[in-house]
Design a protein around this motif. Structure first.
Motif, PDB file in Angstrom:
ATOM      1  N   GLU A 294       0.821  -1.211   0.000  1.00  4.23           N
ATOM      2  CA  GLU A 294       0.000   0.000   0.000  1.00  4.23           C
ATOM      3  C   GLU A 294       0.857   1.264   0.000  1.00  4.23           C
ATOM      4  O   GLU A 294       0.500   2.259  -0.629  1.00  4.23           O
ATOM      5  N   GLN A 295       1.980   1.226   0.694  1.00  4.19           N
ATOM      6  CA  GLN A 295       2.881   2.375   0.696  1.00  4.19           C
ATOM      7  C   GLN A 295       3.511   2.574  -0.676  1.00  4.19           C
ATOM      8  O   GLN A 295       3.695   3.703  -1.110  1.00  4.19           O
TER       9      GLN A 295
ATOM     10  N   SER B 210       0.872   4.185  -2.845  1.00  4.30           N
ATOM     11  CA  SER B 210       0.762   5.601  -2.486  1.00  4.30           C
ATOM     12  C   SER B 210       1.917   6.400  -3.078  1.00  4.30           C
ATOM     13  O   SER B 210       1.727   7.511  -3.587  1.00  4.30           O
ATOM     14  N   TRP B 211       3.120   5.836  -3.026  1.00  2.00           N
ATOM     15  CA  TRP B 211       4.287   6.510  -3.596  1.00  2.00           C
ATOM     16  C   TRP B 211       4.093   6.702  -5.095  1.00  2.00           C
ATOM     17  O   TRP B 211       4.366   7.778  -5.624  1.00  2.00           O
TER      18      TRP B 211
ATOM     19  N   PHE C 154       1.216   6.808  -6.819  1.00  5.07           N
ATOM     20  CA  PHE C 154       0.167   7.788  -7.059  1.00  5.07           C
ATOM     21  C   PHE C 154       0.689   9.215  -6.819  1.00  5.07           C
ATOM     22  O   PHE C 154       0.419  10.116  -7.610  1.00  5.07           O
ATOM     23  N   ARG C 155       1.394   9.403  -5.724  1.00  6.47           N
ATOM     24  CA  ARG C 155       1.921  10.735  -5.395  1.00  6.47           C
ATOM     25  C   ARG C 155       2.916  11.188  -6.450  1.00  6.47           C
ATOM     26  O   ARG C 155       2.906  12.347  -6.891  1.00  6.47           O
TER      27      ARG C 155
END
Length: 69
Positions: free
Chosen positions: A55-56, A59-60, A62-63
């Motif tokens: 999940e991290q 997120s990375w 997507f960011r």
């Protein structure tokens, strides 16, 4: 191994990152370019990404895609 991480990242997250990029760009070609650039940056940061959970990592990605956009 770094190559395994890169392949895993691509296989696991490419479709989701592409959909996210489509939501930003509203164009297939632009979304594919944005997704490609996002994964190129990920290749340059594999050491950091290896330490993150799934999940991290997502997120990375997507960011990073949003920042590139």
């Amino acid at each position: 191994m770094v190559a395994d991480t890169a392949q895993e990242l691509y296989e696991q997250f490419y479709p989701r990152v592409l959909r996210f990029a489509l939501s930003l760009t509203h164009g297939q070609a632009e979304a594919e370019d944005l997704t490609q650039e996002t994964f190129l940056r990920a290749l340059g940061n594999l050491d950091a990404l290896e330490a993150l959970s799934g999940e991290q990592r997502l997120s990375w990605l997507f960011r990073t895609a949003k920042n590139i956009f």
